[in-house]
Design an enzyme around this catalytic site. Structure first.
Site, PDB file in Angstrom:
ATOM      1  N   HIS A  13       3.523 -11.814  33.490  1.00 13.25           N
ATOM      2  CA  HIS A  13       2.564 -11.880  32.385  1.00 13.25           C
ATOM      3  C   HIS A  13       2.535 -10.614  31.519  1.00 13.25           C
ATOM      4  CE1 HIS A  13       0.685  -9.588  35.494  1.00 13.25           C
ATOM      5  NE2 HIS A  13      -0.273  -9.218  34.659  1.00 13.25           N
ATOM      6  N   ASP A  14       3.275  -9.590  31.929  1.00  9.29           N
ATOM      7  CA  ASP A  14       3.301  -8.337  31.168  1.00  9.29           C
ATOM      8  C   ASP A  14       4.602  -8.146  30.404  1.00  9.29           C
ATOM      9  OD1 ASP A  14       0.807  -7.518  32.143  1.00  9.29           O
ATOM     10  OD2 ASP A  14       1.700  -6.547  33.890  1.00  9.29           O
TER      11      ASP A  14
ATOM     12  N   ASP B  34      -4.072 -11.816  43.460  1.00  7.22           N
ATOM     13  CA  ASP B  34      -3.906 -10.520  42.810  1.00  7.22           C
ATOM     14  C   ASP B  34      -5.023  -9.606  43.312  1.00  7.22           C
ATOM     15  OD1 ASP B  34      -2.977  -8.648  40.732  1.00  7.22           O
ATOM     16  OD2 ASP B  34      -2.247 -10.460  39.727  1.00  7.22           O
TER      17      ASP B  34
ATOM     18  N   GLU C  65       2.699  -3.640  42.851  1.00  7.90           N
ATOM     19  CA  GLU C  65       3.207  -3.272  41.532  1.00  7.90           C
ATOM     20  C   GLU C  65       3.158  -1.753  41.431  1.00  7.90           C
ATOM     21  OE1 GLU C  65       2.257  -4.049  36.806  1.00  7.90           O
ATOM     22  OE2 GLU C  65       0.667  -3.567  38.206  1.00  7.90           O
TER      23      GLU C  65
ATOM     24  N   ASP D 111     -11.834 -26.781  26.971  1.00 10.50           N
ATOM     25  CA  ASP D 111     -12.400 -25.576  26.338  1.00 10.50           C
ATOM     26  C   ASP D 111     -11.309 -24.611  25.871  1.00 10.50           C
ATOM     27  OD1 ASP D 111     -11.487 -24.516  28.703  1.00 10.50           O
ATOM     28  OD2 ASP D 111     -13.406 -23.605  29.292  1.00 10.50           O
TER      29      ASP D 111
ATOM     30  N   ASP E 180      -2.056  -4.808  42.212  1.00 15.48           N
ATOM     31  CA  ASP E 180      -1.946  -4.295  40.857  1.00 15.48           C
ATOM     32  C   ASP E 180      -1.876  -2.766  40.868  1.00 15.48           C
ATOM     33  OD1 ASP E 180      -2.334  -5.253  37.957  1.00 15.48           O
ATOM     34  OD2 ASP E 180      -3.855  -3.685  38.081  1.00 15.48           O
TER      35      ASP E 180
ATOM     36  N   ASP F 182      -5.338 -26.432  31.001  1.00 11.88           N
ATOM     37  CA  ASP F 182      -6.773 -26.600  30.786  1.00 11.88           C
ATOM     38  C   ASP F 182      -7.160 -28.032  31.148  1.00 11.88           C
ATOM     39  OD1 ASP F 182      -9.371 -26.559  29.863  1.00 11.88           O
ATOM     40  OD2 ASP F 182      -8.799 -26.831  27.753  1.00 11.88           O
TER      41      ASP F 182
ATOM     42  N   ASP G  52      -7.560 -23.540  33.800  1.00 13.98           N
ATOM     43  CA  ASP G  52      -8.562 -23.471  34.868  1.00 13.98           C
ATOM     44  C   ASP G  52      -8.013 -24.015  36.181  1.00 13.98           C
ATOM     45  OD1 ASP G  52      -8.761 -26.335  34.540  1.00 13.98           O
ATOM     46  OD2 ASP G  52     -10.004 -25.927  32.767  1.00 13.98           O
TER      47      ASP G  52
ATOM     48  N   ASN H  37     -10.566 -29.179  30.975  1.00 14.15           N
ATOM     49  CA  ASN H  37     -11.849 -29.639  30.420  1.00 14.15           C
ATOM     50  C   ASN H  37     -11.993 -29.399  28.921  1.00 14.15           C
ATOM     51  OD1 ASN H  37     -12.089 -26.909  30.451  1.00 14.15           O
ATOM     52  ND2 ASN H  37     -14.078 -26.841  31.480  1.00 14.15           N
TER      53      ASN H  37
HETATM   54  C1  GLC Z   1      -1.060  -4.399  35.732  1.00 14.92           C
HETATM   55  C2  GLC Z   1      -1.241  -5.808  35.280  1.00 14.92           C
HETATM   56  C3  GLC Z   1      -1.573  -5.794  33.818  1.00 14.92           C
HETATM   57  C4  GLC Z   1      -2.870  -5.046  33.645  1.00 14.92           C
HETATM   58  C5  GLC Z   1      -2.807  -3.661  34.269  1.00 14.92           C
HETATM   59  C6  GLC Z   1      -4.174  -3.109  34.444  1.00 14.92           C
HETATM   60  O1  GLC Z   1       0.014  -3.804  35.108  1.00 14.92           O
HETATM   61  O2  GLC Z   1      -0.100  -6.561  35.584  1.00 14.92           O
HETATM   62  O3  GLC Z   1      -1.649  -7.080  33.270  1.00 14.92           O
HETATM   63  O4  GLC Z   1      -3.167  -4.920  32.279  1.00 14.92           O
HETATM   64  O5  GLC Z   1      -2.231  -3.675  35.545  1.00 14.92           O
HETATM   65  O6  GLC Z   1      -4.875  -3.815  35.429  1.00 14.92           O
HETATM   66 CA    CA Z   2     -10.757 -25.020  30.853  1.00 12.06          CA
END
Ligand code: GLC
Ligand code: CA
Length: 562
Positions: free
Chosen positions: A330-331, A98, A257, A25, A199, A21, A29, A23
């Site tokens: 991230h999943d 993405d 994915e 908040d 995705d 981050d 970013d 700024n």
């Molecule tokens: C993919 C993304 C995940 C998202 C899902 C729906 O699995 O990696 O984070 O929740 O698709 O878009």
């Molecule tokens: Ca920020």
């Protein structure tokens, strides 16, 4: 084998909300990312994959897009974005965006229009169906719990959403939708981006009959509708069209994915002759610690199963397509907590996992914080969790299945996607140096010891080990192009394999336990000489490779002349 830049690259995934981050908040970013590009360059990264940065109401942290051609206000402006791309390119790195086109946000203008009336020009951009006997059009369950159908009063019909009800699925049957997507992709490519991570791309084509499912899962849900949309009837047609209209015009990298993908199916997408994508992300190795494919139903993972999964992918794609290599994103929960030991052997096991993965054939992906050995987290209360999937499961389990919260929390600690989404740990100052404000999600309290500042300065850190791993790849084509072969397939503690290119071999020996198993080279294994290539403990270089005792989570790679 054909040489390609994306085969020789290491990719780093940024989840912008949790990265840096700038700024105050509390939300990561673009300017924060720019501040840290030198850090990524130092690590040796070639390509950055950005999780979504588009305008979004953030029901699913940007995976619900309300405008594909705008940058999310919280992240910055289009000028910031363009500056970031220029700064990435200036450092000789590339950027992959993405692409989330199975669904949009319900706040996307297309959907706002679509729901207005049955004859709205955007009606067919989404999948609408009348109810069946006063109920949902089918009994399918969404990935985030509950029905995949949401009733909409205005037109007395239901729309389909495989994910949350704020993520309506696009109707790919409609040629206008497809053209909109291709135009949008071209618009981004003309902005000089270097590829797409797509995705959930193998669920965009659905069985238009939406048949009911008759088999319930163990929780009593009709969850397994996936055969009606995974690798659906027109998926290859759509992707061929996308290739022809967009992808083939650029020298880019693509990775899709894919839900429930198996190697035989993956080859259809990634084969170098008439495939459409460069790589897929499969989930098979992410299921080895789940019972019956239910991620929340925990089971200890079995190394033999891991060997089978990884080896099948390596061999099935050999000479045909290309693998992606990942342990985290991230999943997913943090790999060191999940497959290693995040207590007494955190550093050793993180290095072992990284080595074991990066030495296979494919393009490795590093998820932010993995290079520091960041761990899973236990937030004090369910109120502290943000992940849509976690909250959906919790609600379903407590309300519909009558489970005790205490029964559910261990699964959440082990598997919640929020494990990966805690702020990046930059230093030991307040909030891990992620923000000067209040972070949008709690920081992992272990940031005092585990942080980038410490790691960059410590020659024995995981960070510096990853740097070395990545550098080795640049100087040794065998890491990229060598053929993979499993050895010691029945060993329950040691994962060992070789890579072969010309008259060279790499021998990779990884101990997946905190015990001290003995490694024995298979009889008749050919080699003339050997030297240590990389290891996570000090090794006596004169030690014979015929047989040796491994320390907890030890990994050794030897380079052999054959
Ligand atoms: C993919 C993304 C995940 C998202 C899902 C729906 O699995 O990696 O984070 O929740 O698709 O878009
Ligand atoms: Ca920020």
């Amino acid at each position: 084998m054909e040489k390609k830049w994306w085969k020789e690259s290491v990719v780093y995934q940024i989840y912008p909300r949790s990265f840096k981050d700038s700024n105050g908040d509390g939300i990561g970013d673009i300017n924060g990312i720019i501040e840290k590009l030198d850090y990524l360059k130092e690590l040796g990264i070639d390509v950055i994959w950005m999780s979504p940065m588009y305008e979004s109401p953030n029901d699913d942290n940007g995976y619900d897009i309300s405008d594909y051609q705008k940058i999310m206000d919280e992240f910055g402006t289009m000028e910031d974005y363009e500056r970031m791309v220029a700064e990435i390119h200036k450092r000789g790195m590339k950027i992959v965006m993405d692409l989330v086109v199975n669904h949009t946000s319900d706040e996307h203008n297309w959907f706002v229009e679509s729901r207005k009336s049955k004859d709205n020009p955007y009606r067919d951009y989404y999948i609408w169906r009348p109810g069946k006997d006063g109920k949902e059009p089918s009994n399918w369950q969404s990935y985030f719990s509950g029905s995949t159908w949401e009733y909409d009063k205005t037109t007395d019909e239901y729309y389909l959403h495989l994910f949350s009800k704020k993520q309506p699925d696009l109707n790919w049957e409609n040629p206008k939708v497809r053209q909109e997507v291709y135009d949008m992709m071209t618009w981004w490519l003309e902005k000089d981006i270097d590829g797409f991570r797509m995705d959930m791309i193998n669920v965009i084509s659905k069985n238009k009959d939406f048949p009911d499912i008759t088999r319930k899962n163990r929780e009593g849900n009709y969850q397994w509708a996936s055969k009606h949309f995974v690798n659906g009837p027109k998926i290859h047609e759509y992707l061929q069209e996308m290739k022809e209209k967009v992808l083939s015009n650029y020298d880019i990298m693509t990775v899709g994915e894919m839900q429930e993908i198996i190697p035989e199916e993956a080859v259809k997408y990634v084969n170098s002759e008439d495939g459409t994508l460069n790589m897929v992300f499969h989930f098979q190795h992410m299921r080895i610690d789940a019972r019956n494919g239910n991620k929340w139903d925990l089971k200890p993972f079995d190394l033999i199963e891991l060997k089978e999964v990884m080896t099948t992918w390596q061999k099935e794609l050999e000479g045909k397509g290309w693998n992606s290599l990942y342990l985290s994103n991230h999943d997913q929960a943090r790999p060191v907590s999940r497959f290693g030991n995040d207590k007494e052997y955190r550093i050793e096991s993180a290095k072992m996992l990284g080595t074991w993965l990066h030495m296979m054939q494919g393009t490795p992906y590093v998820y932010q914080g993995e290079e520091l050995g960041m761990t899973n987290v236990k937030f004090p209360s369910i109120e502290d969790y943000h992940c849509r999937e976690t909250l959906g499961m919790y609600e379903d389990a407590t309300k519909n299945l009558g489970k005790d919260p205490e029964e559910i929390m261990p699964s959440i600690y082990a598997k919640s996607r929020d494990n990966a989404r805690t702020p990046m740990q930059w230093d030991d100052s307040e909030n891990a140096g992620f923000t000067e404000g209040t972070p949008w999600i709690m920081v992992n309290p272990n940031y005092k010891e585990i942080n980038a500042k410490q790691a960059v300065n410590d020659p024995n850190s995981i960070f510096n080990y990853y740097r070395k791993l990545i550098r080795l790849r640049k100087d040794n084509p065998i890491i990229v192009y060598g053929t993979y072969d499993l050895i010691l397939k029945d060993d329950e503690k040691i994962y060992a394999y070789t890579r072969t290119l010309g008259n060279e071999k790499l021998l990779v020996v990884a101990n997946f336990t905190s015990e001290k198993p003995i490694f024995k080279l298979p009889e008749g294994f050919p080699y003339k000489s050997y030297q240590l290539f990389i290891a996570n403990y000090d090794v006596d270089e004169g030690e014979s490779i015929e047989s040796f005792v491994l320390k907890p989570y030890e990994v050794r790679v030897y380079k052999l002349d054959i």
